[in-house]
Design an enzyme around this catalytic site. Structure first.
Site, PDB file in Angstrom:
ATOM      1  N   LYS A 136     -29.114  69.304  83.725  1.00  0.00           N
ATOM      2  CA  LYS A 136     -30.106  67.975  83.708  1.00  0.00           C
ATOM      3  C   LYS A 136     -31.127  67.977  84.386  1.00  0.00           C
ATOM      4  CE  LYS A 136     -24.368  66.209  83.893  1.00  0.00           C
ATOM      5  NZ  LYS A 136     -23.870  65.394  84.427  1.00  0.00           N
ATOM      6  N   HIS A 146     -23.606  69.162  83.622  1.00  0.00           N
ATOM      7  CA  HIS A 146     -22.707  69.244  83.098  1.00  0.00           C
ATOM      8  C   HIS A 146     -21.673  70.570  82.529  1.00  0.00           C
ATOM      9  CE1 HIS A 146     -19.694  67.442  79.661  1.00  0.00           C
ATOM     10  NE2 HIS A 146     -19.969  68.767  78.944  1.00  0.00           N
ATOM     11  N   GLU A 168     -18.556  69.297  71.711  1.00  0.00           N
ATOM     12  CA  GLU A 168     -20.222  68.952  72.387  1.00  0.00           C
ATOM     13  C   GLU A 168     -20.663  70.594  72.239  1.00  0.00           C
ATOM     14  OE1 GLU A 168     -18.070  67.190  75.974  1.00  0.00           O
ATOM     15  OE2 GLU A 168     -18.893  69.343  77.083  1.00  0.00           O
TER      16      GLU A 168
END
Ligand code: ATP
Ligand code: MG
Length: 140
Positions: free
Chosen positions: A11, A117, A128
């Site tokens: 992130k 994540h 995803e």
């Protein structure tokens, strides 16, 4: 159990601090293989689609703002039981609750800026991966 694939993100709080290599080393030491990886800068709308499951939560706007605030590194990780294994290596969502030696305990700044994540189930992992990677990027 057969080899499994999961989706991972380094992130913005982590890419800002130049921690991609350090986090990748923890993933690899934990038994995961990085089989695809790229650095991208997503829009707030793209972050919103990715985190659509949280659209009604009070932190949704803050989360999408954060995820689009700087580049991220999206990854496909492979290993035995990779989805659960990655969640263990990451540690709890809130770094205050994460076990020693986990990525979030070591590097996360807060509940929101929590460095990584990881997919939480086979269905979300498949979705995803498909959202961020084309088939050609996933060969081999
Ligand atoms: P991720 O989906 O990012 O791997 P997670 O599955 O551990 O994290 P979720 O419940 O799916 O946790 O929340 C998604 C993300 O939203 C968290 O990683 C965190 O960055 C952010 N978040 C969750 N709860 C809060 C909160 N109460 N306040 C601010 N941000 C939050
Ligand atoms: Mg989640």
């Amino acid at each position: 159990m057969a080899l499994e694939r999961t989706f991972s993100i380094v992130k913005p709080d982590a890419t800002n601090r130049n921690l991609t290599g350090a986090i990748n080393a923890m993933l690899e030491a934990g038994g995961l293989r990085i089989v695809a990886q790229k650095r991208i800068h997503i829009t707030k709308a793209q972050a919103g689609v990715f985190y659509a499951v949280h659209a009604e939560r009070p932190f949704f706007d803050e989360l999408c703002e954060f995820m689009s605030s700087a580049p991220i590194v999206v990854q496909v990780l492979e290993g035995e039981n990779a989805i659960l294994l990655n969640r263990e290596i990451m540690g709890a969502t809130n770094p205050a609750d994460a076990d020693e030696g986990t990525i979030r305990k070591t590097y996360a700044l807060s509940l929101g800026e929590n460095s990584v994540h990881g997919s939480d189930a086979p269905e979300t992992a498949a979705e995803e991966i498909a959202y961020f990677f084309a088939g050609l990027e996933l060969v081999g």
